[in-house]
Scaffold this active site. Structure first.
Site, PDB file in Angstrom:
ATOM      1  N   GLU A  78       0.849  -1.192   0.000  1.00 28.68           N
ATOM      2  CA  GLU A  78       0.000   0.000   0.000  1.00 28.68           C
ATOM      3  C   GLU A  78       0.882   1.238   0.000  1.00 28.68           C
ATOM      4  O   GLU A  78       1.528   1.543   0.993  1.00 28.68           O
ATOM      5  CB  GLU A  78      -0.916   0.004   1.225  1.00 28.68           C
ATOM      6  CG  GLU A  78      -1.777   1.253   1.338  1.00 28.68           C
ATOM      7  CD  GLU A  78      -2.512   1.354   2.666  1.00 28.68           C
ATOM      8  OE1 GLU A  78      -2.784   2.494   3.106  1.00 28.68           O
ATOM      9  OE2 GLU A  78      -2.808   0.306   3.273  1.00 28.68           O
ATOM     10  N   ARG A 130       0.786  10.257   0.745  1.00 29.22           N
ATOM     11  CA  ARG A 130       1.245  11.227   1.727  1.00 29.22           C
ATOM     12  C   ARG A 130       2.461  11.998   1.230  1.00 29.22           C
ATOM     13  O   ARG A 130       2.994  12.846   1.946  1.00 29.22           O
ATOM     14  CB  ARG A 130       1.582  10.521   3.049  1.00 29.22           C
ATOM     15  CG  ARG A 130       0.393   9.810   3.677  1.00 29.22           C
ATOM     16  CD  ARG A 130       0.767   9.131   4.974  1.00 29.22           C
ATOM     17  NE  ARG A 130      -0.314   8.290   5.467  1.00 29.22           N
ATOM     18  CZ  ARG A 130      -0.242   7.557   6.569  1.00 29.22           C
ATOM     19  NH1 ARG A 130       0.869   7.569   7.294  1.00 29.22           N
ATOM     20  NH2 ARG A 130      -1.253   6.809   6.952  1.00 29.22           N
ATOM     21  N   THR A 174      -4.405   6.029   2.044  1.00 27.82           N
ATOM     22  CA  THR A 174      -4.719   7.383   2.494  1.00 27.82           C
ATOM     23  C   THR A 174      -5.506   8.135   1.421  1.00 27.82           C
ATOM     24  O   THR A 174      -5.267   9.311   1.152  1.00 27.82           O
ATOM     25  CB  THR A 174      -3.451   8.174   2.899  1.00 27.82           C
ATOM     26  OG1 THR A 174      -2.536   7.296   3.569  1.00 27.82           O
ATOM     27  CG2 THR A 174      -3.801   9.298   3.865  1.00 27.82           C
ATOM     28  N   LYS A 231     -10.950  -1.993   6.709  1.00 26.40           N
ATOM     29  CA  LYS A 231      -9.759  -1.582   7.435  1.00 26.40           C
ATOM     30  C   LYS A 231     -10.190  -1.123   8.826  1.00 26.40           C
ATOM     31  O   LYS A 231     -11.172  -0.386   8.963  1.00 26.40           O
ATOM     32  CB  LYS A 231      -9.072  -0.437   6.684  1.00 26.40           C
ATOM     33  CG  LYS A 231      -7.863   0.154   7.404  1.00 26.40           C
ATOM     34  CD  LYS A 231      -7.196   1.218   6.541  1.00 26.40           C
ATOM     35  CE  LYS A 231      -6.001   1.832   7.248  1.00 26.40           C
ATOM     36  NZ  LYS A 231      -5.241   2.742   6.372  1.00 26.40           N
TER      37      LYS A 231
END
Length: 211
Positions: free
Chosen positions: A44, A48, A72, A132
């Site tokens: 993943e 960011r 994210t 998640k």
């Protein structure tokens, strides 16, 4: 159910999904190769850093053994950009109506973050069976997930946030946990110094974790 058939094979293929941030496409490619060599092909890459999307595209193009997802993801435009870059799965720390709509329109499976009972019910109504759990440790950790199991029997989780080599096996032993997400397999210092063999060794240890 939404995404489950496409997502489960990725998440059940390895006990730990590396959650990483990279500063360049080249760094992403080297990191993905190192992790895959250690037995963790699914990765993943979090949005960011400014290089995240370029890194995802480069990994998809240059590291065929990797299964590169994007994390994210906070809004539909990021979802679309991540899919365009070639992401094989999408991860979000939470879920909004807009994100769920974007996921419904996409062939790329979505792993939304959910923690409270109301959020879990909402995700079930949307057809999700794999979620998640974030931030795992701060949201109640092992005891909380254990208490959810008899009530939400159809749901499976990927706990992320505060998961480490010290508690990963405990999480993986829970019947409602399919895998964990963790950054410890790719420490920033090792990435920065290009110590790929050490990352491969960490990945190999993580790949052998079982509950």
């Amino acid at each position: 159910m939404q995404s489950t058939d496409r997502l489960l094979p990725i998440l059940t293929g390895q006990p730990v999904i590396p959650v990483v941030a990279v500063e360049s496409a080249e760094e992403g490619v080297s990191l993905a190769r190192a992790l895959a060599a250690g037995g963790l092909p699914a990765i993943e890459v979090t949005l960011r850093t400014p290089a995240a999307l370029d890194a995802i595209a480069a990994i998809v193009a240059e590291v065929p053994e990797a299964i590169c997802g994007a994390g994210t993801i906070l809004n539909p435009s990021q979802y679309e950009a991540a899919v365009k870059a070639g992401s094989k799965f999408i991860v979000s720390p939470g879920a909004t109506v807009e994100l769920l709509d974007a996921a419904q329109e996409s062939e790329v499976p979505f792993l939304p973050g959910s923690a409270t009972p109301s959020e879990l019910l909402a995700m079930m109504q949307e057809g999700y069976e794999v979620l998640k759990f974030f931030p795992a440790e701060q949201s109640g950790g092992l005891a909380y997930l254990k208490s959810l199991a008899p009530v939400f029997q159809s749901l499976k989780f990927c706990p992320t946030g505060g998961v480490s080599p010290d508690n990963a096996k405990d999480y993986l032993s829970l019947p409602n946990v399919v895998c964990v997400g963790g950054s410890w397999v790719a420490p920033k210092a090792l990435i920065k110094d290009g110590r790929w063999d050490e990352i491969t060794a960490l990945a190999s240890e993580a790949a052998r974790l079982k509950g």
